[in-house]
Design a protein around this motif. Structure first.
Motif: not given
Length: 326
Positions: A309-326
């Motif tokens: 999960y990652y976000y914008c430190q200036y705008h914490p409600s901006m959240v997204a996610v990466l699903l990673i496979v090998p």
């Protein structure tokens, strides 16, 4: 609240009994004694009227308190439907922001602490980023859009979901969050449908499968109507990528942002995983700016479900996610 019907019946019966006794004495006495008994009757009537007035006043106050509470819940639900559901869910169940609907952690807050949080917001003290609001200030005293009365309405809406609080404060049962979905649907049907769809399939919906690409672009765009991310969103918000893929974020918004990985899936306790990726506050991604990261095994192993999960430190409600496979 005193039952006015039962109280009235009791007083009437008492009046009849006392009046009957006084009549017996009054009818068998001389003129002087009659005057005395007449005064006694008047005094008795006045004495009996005192509890009547007290009951009426108590009931009036209780009814006014209930009416004020119901009005506060209606107004609080309207404000929540306008400002809060994108982060906290259409029923207060939580999304990017925490649950507010009968959440034990929220319920145990003192009234002053809850009012302070709504008014002044919450800041990221764990990383000494005191300029980064995890939740923005809503009171106009701190630059927000709401008056102190509006803050009180939201406070009462949240407290209405706690049955113990209602009972302890002599308030009628009834969860104000039950009113919210209909208000959202009425005033913003598109946003309501989007929110319900996201809630039914998870906050981020289903991932966009980009595992066939070695280079992926994710844009930062102005938040569309009904989006839980604000004031901008990562687009796509949820992608599936392979280890070794290079991701480039492009800022197509008018505001500066960051791209910052989080250590866990707990979005209510945003702890930065700078060892994964972090564009940093010192180098904000300005309009048309970019930030790139090549996915590593460390990102794959960060969480058991292989999500970052990652976000914008200036705008914490901006959240997204990466699903990673090998």
């Amino acid at each position: 609240m005193i039952n006015p019907v039962q109280a009235a019946i009791g007083i009437v019966v008492l009046l009849v009994a006392v009046g009957g006794l006084l009549y017996l004495f009054y009818s068998r006495t001389n003129a002087v004694e009659k005057s005395g008994y007449g005064a006694l009757i008047m005094l008795s009537l006045i004495t009996l009227m005192i509890p009547v007035f007290w009951i009426m006043e108590s009931n009036g106050q209780a009814m006014a308190k209930v009416q004020q509470h119901q009005t506060a819940l209606e107004r609080g639900a309207e404000l929540y439907a306008q400002y809060c559901f994108q982060c906290h869910g259409t029923k207060g169940q939580g999304r990017v922001g925490p649950s507010l609907n009968n959440n034990p952690q929220v319920n145990k807050l003192s009234d002053n602490d809850l009012l302070r949080i709504i008014s002044a917001g919450i800041y990221n003290t764990s990383t000494n980023q005191l300029n980064v609001a995890i939740m923005p200030a809503w009171s106009e005293d701190y630059g927000g859009p709401l008056t102190n009365i509006d803050i009180q309405y939201l406070f009462e809406l949240i407290r209405s979901s706690d049955p113990d609080y209602l009972k302890a404060n002599g308030l009628p049962s009834g969860n104000g969050f039950d009113q919210v979905p209909a208000l959202i649907q009425k005033n913003n049907p598109t946003a309501y449908q989007t929110a319900v769809a996201q809630e039914s399939s998870g906050q981020f919906g289903n991932p966009v499968d980009l595992t066939s690409k070695k280079n992926v672009t994710i844009d930062m765009v102005t938040a569309p109507s009904g989006a839980s991310c604000s004031p901008a969103c990562y687009d796509p918000i949820y992608v599936k990528v392979k280890v070794g893929t290079t991701i480039t974020w492009v800022n197509k918004d008018t505001q500066a942002h960051t791209v910052t990985a989080l250590q866990t899936e707990d979005l209510n306790n945003k702890k930065i995983a700078s060892n994964i990726f972090d564009s940093g506050l010192s180098k904000p991604i300005l309009t048309n700016g970019t930030f790139s990261y090549t996915v590593t095994m460390a990102a794959y192993n960060l969480n058991k479900d292989h999500k970052v999960y990652y976000y914008c430190q200036y705008h914490p409600s901006m959240v997204a996610v990466l699903l990673i496979v090998p």
